[in-house]
Motif scaffolding. Structure first.
Motif: not given
Length: 244
Positions: A97-105, A107-108, A130-131
């Motif tokens: 998981l990239t930092d960008e993908a983590l941030a998007a997740l 946020a979603a 979170a789960a």
């Protein structure tokens, strides 16, 4: 290919050395890319079925075929590692998981700014979000959701239901959702499987061909279509199923 579940027998040992049979000659086929809701009374085996499909429970006679390689699962309880931050819990499930993908997740699932928090610092609603984020982090081909909206306030329940419908539908993920909430099943699923008490039997299958975006306005008719399949302690009573 369709996900095929064949369970010849599944039983739990009891304290008195007896046993409780959960499945006896049970079979289910789930079309690839479809969303299937499992409804039935407490203890009928919905959670057990999800664990068998996920490969977490191998103590049964039978076989699961065509299970995809990437499976995401959200349990009735969040089950986050308490000594790991939210971000680390997600990265343990999806190491790439990239930092960008983590941030998007984050946020979603309305978790902005919570990536560094530990599970003990989260409310139950935040932990459940979170789960769910962790389950999606693996980019699953198969999603297994066990009472995904339990213990959430109504407003958050509705927002997460809409989010799940959008994310699962957009990616054509095969999904099974165990729930007691008839409206959740009617608004999310392509088909509802109504289960009888253990040993589980399929009481009926209700296809829902209407587009998800138009179902709210037809909810009364959809509820009427489902009414003939409902049993005591079935959908909509708000109860949570136990271990099975």
């Amino acid at each position: 290919m369709a996900l095929e579940i064949e369970i010849a027998r599944k039983a739990f040992r009891l304290a008195d050395r007896g046993e409780r049979i959960v499945f006896d000659r049970f079979s289910l086929s789930v079309a690839e890319g479809s969303i299937v809701a499992l409804l039935g009374p407490s203890g009928c085996g919905k959670s057990s079925l999800l664990r068998i499909i996920a490969g977490l429970d191998t103590d049964f006679s039978g076989v699961v075929t065509n299970r995809p390689a990437r499976v995401g699962m959200a349990f009735q309880e969040p089950r986050l590692l308490p000594w790991r931050s939210v971000a680390d819990n997600l990265r343990l499930a999806a190491p790439g998981l990239t930092d960008e993908a983590l941030a998007a997740l984050l946020a979603a699932f309305e978790l902005e700014g919570r990536g560094g928090d530990y599970p003990g610092q989260l409310s139950l609603g935040l932990a459940r979000r979170a789960a769910l984020a962790r389950a999606f982090a693996v980019e699953p081909e198969l999603m297994l959701l066990d009472e995904p909206f339990a213990s959430l306030d109504r407003a958050l329940h509705l927002r997460l239901r809409a989010l799940l419908a959008q994310r699962i539908g957009a990616k054509k993920i095969t999904a099974l959702i165990a729930t007691h909430d008839l409206d959740d099943a009617l608004l999310l699923a392509d088909e509802i499987i109504f289960l009888e008490p253990a040993p589980a039997r399929i009481r009926g299958r209700l296809p829902i061909p209407a587009p998800r975006g138009s179902r709210d306005e037809n909810l009364t008719k959809l509820r009427a279509s489902a009414a003939i399949y409902q049993v005591n302690d079935a959908p909509g009573n708000g109860n949570s199923e136990g271990a099975t």
